[in-house]
Design a protein around this motif. Structure first.
Motif, PDB file in Angstrom:
ATOM      1  N   ARG A  83      74.423  46.517  38.650  1.00 21.86           N
ATOM      2  CA  ARG A  83      73.264  47.280  38.219  1.00 21.86           C
ATOM      3  C   ARG A  83      72.084  47.022  39.153  1.00 21.86           C
ATOM      4  NH1 ARG A  83      73.294  49.704  33.579  1.00 21.86           N
ATOM      5  NH2 ARG A  83      71.039  49.471  33.194  1.00 21.86           N
ATOM      6  N   VAL A  84      71.428  48.114  39.570  1.00 23.25           N
ATOM      7  CA  VAL A  84      70.271  48.037  40.452  1.00 23.25           C
ATOM      8  C   VAL A  84      69.025  47.926  39.584  1.00 23.25           C
ATOM      9  CG1 VAL A  84      69.012  49.134  42.333  1.00 23.25           C
ATOM     10  CG2 VAL A  84      71.483  49.495  42.112  1.00 23.25           C
ATOM     11  N   CYS A  85      68.320  46.809  39.697  1.00 23.22           N
ATOM     12  CA  CYS A  85      67.193  46.498  38.802  1.00 23.22           C
ATOM     13  C   CYS A  85      65.880  46.412  39.574  1.00 23.22           C
ATOM     14  CB  CYS A  85      67.450  45.178  38.080  1.00 23.22           C
ATOM     15  SG  CYS A  85      69.031  45.112  37.214  1.00 23.22           S
ATOM     16  N   GLY A  86      64.796  46.638  38.872  1.00 25.26           N
ATOM     17  CA  GLY A  86      63.492  46.573  39.504  1.00 25.26           C
ATOM     18  C   GLY A  86      62.498  45.737  38.739  1.00 25.26           C
ATOM     19  N   THR A  87      61.632  45.056  39.466  1.00 22.38           N
ATOM     20  CA  THR A  87      60.555  44.281  38.864  1.00 22.38           C
ATOM     21  C   THR A  87      59.314  44.401  39.741  1.00 22.38           C
ATOM     22  OG1 THR A  87      59.929  42.135  37.922  1.00 22.38           O
ATOM     23  CG2 THR A  87      61.112  42.098  40.024  1.00 22.38           C
ATOM     24  N   ASN A  88      58.274  43.700  39.361  1.00 23.64           N
ATOM     25  CA  ASN A  88      57.054  43.676  40.167  1.00 23.64           C
ATOM     26  C   ASN A  88      56.646  42.234  40.435  1.00 23.64           C
ATOM     27  OD1 ASN A  88      54.075  43.694  40.814  1.00 23.64           O
ATOM     28  ND2 ASN A  88      54.452  45.893  40.701  1.00 23.64           N
ATOM     29  N   THR A  89      56.556  41.881  41.696  1.00 21.18           N
ATOM     30  CA  THR A  89      56.067  40.556  42.091  1.00 21.18           C
ATOM     31  C   THR A  89      54.764  40.655  42.879  1.00 21.18           C
ATOM     32  OG1 THR A  89      57.446  40.605  44.093  1.00 21.18           O
ATOM     33  CG2 THR A  89      58.389  39.553  42.139  1.00 21.18           C
ATOM     34  N   ASP A  90      54.308  41.882  43.144  1.00 18.52           N
ATOM     35  CA  ASP A  90      53.059  42.065  43.895  1.00 18.52           C
ATOM     36  C   ASP A  90      51.884  41.372  43.229  1.00 18.52           C
ATOM     37  OD1 ASP A  90      53.545  43.396  46.268  1.00 18.52           O
ATOM     38  OD2 ASP A  90      53.372  45.395  45.395  1.00 18.52           O
ATOM     39  N   TRP A  91      51.864  41.371  41.883  1.00 19.36           N
ATOM     40  CA  TRP A  91      50.723  40.794  41.178  1.00 19.36           C
ATOM     41  C   TRP A  91      50.560  39.320  41.517  1.00 19.36           C
ATOM     42  CZ3 TRP A  91      50.963  36.722  37.786  1.00 19.36           C
ATOM     43  CH2 TRP A  91      52.223  36.358  37.322  1.00 19.36           C
ATOM     44  N   ARG A  92      51.689  38.626  41.764  1.00 20.86           N
ATOM     45  CA  ARG A  92      51.616  37.219  42.154  1.00 20.86           C
ATOM     46  C   ARG A  92      50.889  37.082  43.494  1.00 20.86           C
ATOM     47  NH1 ARG A  92      55.474  34.003  39.381  1.00 20.86           N
ATOM     48  NH2 ARG A  92      56.788  35.239  37.982  1.00 20.86           N
ATOM     49  N   GLY A  93      51.174  38.008  44.397  1.00 23.84           N
ATOM     50  CA  GLY A  93      50.501  37.984  45.687  1.00 23.84           C
ATOM     51  C   GLY A  93      49.018  38.250  45.574  1.00 23.84           C
ATOM     52  N   VAL A  94      48.658  39.226  44.744  1.00 23.95           N
ATOM     53  CA  VAL A  94      47.241  39.544  44.540  1.00 23.95           C
ATOM     54  C   VAL A  94      46.506  38.340  43.957  1.00 23.95           C
ATOM     55  CG1 VAL A  94      45.614  41.008  43.287  1.00 23.95           C
ATOM     56  CG2 VAL A  94      47.683  42.011  44.266  1.00 23.95           C
ATOM     57  N   LYS A  95      47.072  37.764  42.924  1.00 24.78           N
ATOM     58  CA  LYS A  95      46.432  36.608  42.277  1.00 24.78           C
ATOM     59  C   LYS A  95      46.292  35.445  43.258  1.00 24.78           C
ATOM     60  CE  LYS A  95      47.001  33.268  38.507  1.00 24.78           C
ATOM     61  NZ  LYS A  95      47.858  32.830  37.371  1.00 24.78           N
ATOM     62  N   GLY A  96      47.369  35.110  43.952  1.00 25.55           N
ATOM     63  CA  GLY A  96      47.324  33.988  44.881  1.00 25.55           C
ATOM     64  C   GLY A  96      46.301  34.182  45.977  1.00 25.55           C
ATOM     65  N   CYS A  97      46.247  35.388  46.529  1.00 22.72           N
ATOM     66  CA  CYS A  97      45.306  35.660  47.616  1.00 22.72           C
ATOM     67  C   CYS A  97      43.860  35.567  47.148  1.00 22.72           C
ATOM     68  CB  CYS A  97      45.572  37.046  48.206  1.00 22.72           C
ATOM     69  SG  CYS A  97      47.060  37.162  49.217  1.00 22.72           S
ATOM     70  N   LEU A  98      43.569  36.119  45.990  1.00 25.97           N
ATOM     71  CA  LEU A  98      42.190  36.122  45.503  1.00 25.97           C
ATOM     72  C   LEU A  98      41.705  34.730  45.124  1.00 25.97           C
ATOM     73  CD1 LEU A  98      42.146  39.405  43.401  1.00 25.97           C
ATOM     74  CD2 LEU A  98      41.140  39.013  45.658  1.00 25.97           C
ATOM     75  N   LEU A  99      42.640  33.832  44.813  1.00 26.83           N
ATOM     76  CA  LEU A  99      42.249  32.455  44.489  1.00 26.83           C
ATOM     77  C   LEU A  99      42.201  31.561  45.727  1.00 26.83           C
ATOM     78  CD1 LEU A  99      44.199  31.847  41.150  1.00 26.83           C
ATOM     79  CD2 LEU A  99      41.784  32.432  41.471  1.00 26.83           C
ATOM     80  N   GLU A 100      42.542  32.107  46.882  1.00 29.72           N
ATOM     81  CA  GLU A 100      42.494  31.330  48.132  1.00 29.72           C
ATOM     82  C   GLU A 100      41.071  30.939  48.498  1.00 29.72           C
ATOM     83  OE1 GLU A 100      44.161  32.630  51.791  1.00 29.72           O
ATOM     84  OE2 GLU A 100      46.120  33.084  50.909  1.00 29.72           O
ATOM     85  N   LYS A 101      40.138  31.856  48.248  1.00 25.21           N
ATOM     86  CA  LYS A 101      38.773  31.663  48.731  1.00 25.21           C
ATOM     87  C   LYS A 101      37.776  31.841  47.591  1.00 25.21           C
ATOM     88  CE  LYS A 101      39.809  32.964  53.483  1.00 25.21           C
ATOM     89  NZ  LYS A 101      39.408  33.784  54.653  1.00 25.21           N
ATOM     90  N   GLY A 102      36.527  31.605  47.917  1.00 28.85           N
ATOM     91  CA  GLY A 102      35.480  31.717  46.922  1.00 28.85           C
ATOM     92  C   GLY A 102      35.211  30.394  46.231  1.00 28.85           C
ATOM     93  N   ASP A 103      34.044  30.300  45.624  1.00 25.50           N
ATOM     94  CA  ASP A 103      33.628  29.103  44.906  1.00 25.50           C
ATOM     95  C   ASP A 103      34.281  29.092  43.532  1.00 25.50           C
ATOM     96  OD1 ASP A 103      32.359  27.077  43.530  1.00 25.50           O
ATOM     97  OD2 ASP A 103      30.401  27.482  44.413  1.00 25.50           O
ATOM     98  N   GLU A 104      35.075  28.064  43.250  1.00 25.53           N
ATOM     99  CA  GLU A 104      35.787  27.984  41.976  1.00 25.53           C
ATOM    100  C   GLU A 104      34.831  28.054  40.791  1.00 25.53           C
ATOM    101  OE1 GLU A 104      39.028  25.082  39.693  1.00 25.53           O
ATOM    102  OE2 GLU A 104      38.392  24.636  41.755  1.00 25.53           O
ATOM    103  N   LYS A 105      33.642  27.509  40.930  1.00 24.77           N
ATOM    104  CA  LYS A 105      32.674  27.493  39.837  1.00 24.77           C
ATOM    105  C   LYS A 105      32.109  28.886  39.552  1.00 24.77           C
ATOM    106  CE  LYS A 105      31.232  22.723  40.777  1.00 24.77           C
ATOM    107  NZ  LYS A 105      30.087  21.840  41.143  1.00 24.77           N
ATOM    108  N   GLU A 106      32.195  29.777  40.521  1.00 20.30           N
ATOM    109  CA  GLU A 106      31.631  31.119  40.350  1.00 20.30           C
ATOM    110  C   GLU A 106      32.670  32.154  39.938  1.00 20.30           C
ATOM    111  OE1 GLU A 106      29.578  32.201  43.874  1.00 20.30           O
ATOM    112  OE2 GLU A 106      28.092  30.585  43.734  1.00 20.30           O
ATOM    113  N   ARG A 107      33.929  31.780  39.906  1.00 18.99           N
ATOM    114  CA  ARG A 107      34.981  32.731  39.558  1.00 18.99           C
ATOM    115  C   ARG A 107      34.830  33.215  38.115  1.00 18.99           C
ATOM    116  NH1 ARG A 107      39.948  29.117  41.895  1.00 18.99           N
ATOM    117  NH2 ARG A 107      39.647  29.569  44.129  1.00 18.99           N
ATOM    118  N   PRO A 108      35.249  34.454  37.848  1.00 13.98           N
ATOM    119  CA  PRO A 108      35.278  34.926  36.465  1.00 13.98           C
ATOM    120  C   PRO A 108      36.181  34.034  35.620  1.00 13.98           C
ATOM    121  CG  PRO A 108      35.589  36.748  38.001  1.00 13.98           C
ATOM    122  CD  PRO A 108      35.664  35.495  38.816  1.00 13.98           C
ATOM    123  N   SER A 109      35.859  33.901  34.359  1.00 15.00           N
ATOM    124  CA  SER A 109      36.642  33.074  33.443  1.00 15.00           C
ATOM    125  C   SER A 109      36.707  33.754  32.087  1.00 15.00           C
ATOM    126  CB  SER A 109      36.007  31.692  33.301  1.00 15.00           C
ATOM    127  OG  SER A 109      34.752  31.783  32.650  1.00 15.00           O
TER     128      SER A 109
END
Length: 289
Positions: A83-109
Motif C-alpha cells: 500500500r502506498v501511504c502518505g504523511t506530512n513531515t514538513d511541519w517538523r522542518g518548519v518548527k525546527g527552523c523557526l526555533l533555530e534563531k531568535g530570543d527564546e524569551k521573546e518567542r510566542p508562548s
C-alpha cells in the motif's frame, strides 16, 4: 525525492554505513505516481507543486496528512498487498527552523500568543499553518497570496486544526499597517520575481511587515537559490533568517523511520546526515547562484 524543475536538490541520508543520494524530476503528477508505485521505490519526498494533488492518488493517508491537507512524504505498508501511504513531515522542518534563531524569551508562548505571516497558500503553507498554530503558539496567521481562492481553500483546510487559527488574507499595504507585527514569517512559494500587479502588491505588503522595528524569525522554505529574494530582503532589514535547506534536516529521522523501520533509525548517524545534507547544499550548483 521527487522534484519539479523549480526545486532541485540532492538529498543525502546516512544510515547503516551507506550514503543514499537520489533525486528525480517529475514533469507531471502521472510521472510522480508511476515512480511512487514502482516496486523498487522505498520512499519519496514530494516537493512543490505536488503536495496537494498527490493525495488523491495514494492508497492511504495517515491522520496527520489528512488534517494538515498536504502530503510531502510517501512510504509503504507491506501486507498482502503493498500500500502506498502518505504523511506530512514538513511541519517538523518548519518548527525546527523557526526555533533555530531568535530570543527564546521573546518567542510566542501559551500565555503570550502572537501573530505569524505565511507567504503563499499552496501545499507547503498547510504544514506551516499547522506548525505555527499547534506548535508555536501563533493563534493568528496573516497570509499573502495572489489568488483569493487558494486562501479560501487554506482557510477551509485549517478548520481541521486544534486550535483553529484565525487566518487573515492581507490584500493591501493599508490593511497591513493596521495589524500587529508577526513574530514568525514563513515563505512557501518559488523564488520568482514579482511581475503582475497582484504579485507586486504582495511583495510591497511583505516589505511593509519586514520593515517594522519588531523582528522575530524568517524562514523561506524555497531553497533554489539558497539565498532567495525573501531571505536577502529579510537580512537587509535585520531579520534573523533560516534557509530552506534546513527544512530537510529536521525531517530526516522521521522519514528514515517510515522508510527503513525503527531499528534502522536507532543506527542512524544523525549528525552525519546533517553534515551530508549541508555538504550537498554547499556543493550544489543548482541552488547556489
Amino acid at each position: 525525492m521527487t522534484a519539479p524543475k523549480s526545486q532541485e536538490m540532492t538529498l543525502h541520508l546516512v544510515g547503516l554505513g551507506v550514503t543514499h543520494s537520489i533525486a528525480y524530476k517529475c514533469s507531471s503528477i502521472e510521472d510522480l505516481i508511476k515512480l511512487a508505485r514502482a516496486p523498487t521505490t522505498a520512499g519519496l519526498v514530494v516537493t512543490m507543486p505536488y503536495k496537494n494533488s498527490v493525495m488523491k492518488y495514494l492508497d492511504e493517508l495517515d491522520p496527520l496528512a489528512s488534517m494538515i491537507g498536504a502530503c510531502n512524504n510517501i512510504y509503504y505498508k507491506e501486507n498482502e498487498q503493498r500500500r502506498v501511504c502518505g504523511t506530512n513531515t514538513d511541519w517538523r522542518g518548519v518548527k525546527g527552523c523557526l526555533l533555530e534563531k531568535g530570543d527564546e524569551k521573546e518567542r510566542p508562548s501559551a500565555t503570550t500568543p502572537a501573530a505569524a505571516l505565511i507567504v503563499g497558500a499552496g501545499g507547503a503553507s498547510r504544514a506551516a499553518a499547522y506548525a505555527l498554530s499547534t506548535q508555536l503558539h501563533c493563534s493568528t496567521i496573516y497570509v499573502l497570496n495572489r489568488d483569493d481562492q487558494e486562501v479560501a481553500d487554506l482557510i477551509r483546510d485549517t478548520q481541521k486544526l486544534a486550535p483553529i487559527p484565525t487566518i487573515i488574507h492581507v490584500k493591501t499595504v493599508e490593511q497591513a499597517m493596521e495589524l500587529s507585527s508577526p513574530y514568525y514569517v514563513v515563505g512557501t512559494v518559488p523564488n520568482f520575481e514579482p511581475k503582475t500587479e497582484t504579485e507586486v502588491r504582495v511583495a510591497a505588503i511583505l516589505e511593509t511587515f519586514l520593515s517594522r522595528p519588531e523582528k522575530g524569525v524568517l524562514l523561506d522554505m524555497c531553497f533554489k537559490p539558497r539565498q532567495t529574494r525573501m531571505i536577502k530582503l529579510g537580512t537587509t532589514l535585520g531579520w534573523p533568517c533560516v534557509e530552506g535547506t534546513h527544512i530537510i534536516g529536521y525531517q530526516i529521522e522521521e522519514q528514515w523511520r517510515l522508510w527503513a523501520g525503527e531499528e534502522c533509525v536507532q543506527n542512524l548517524d544523525r549528525q552525519g546526515a546533517w553534515n551530508a545534507l549541508m555538504k550537498a547544499a554547499e556543493e550544489s550548483k543548482a541552488i547556489n547562484f
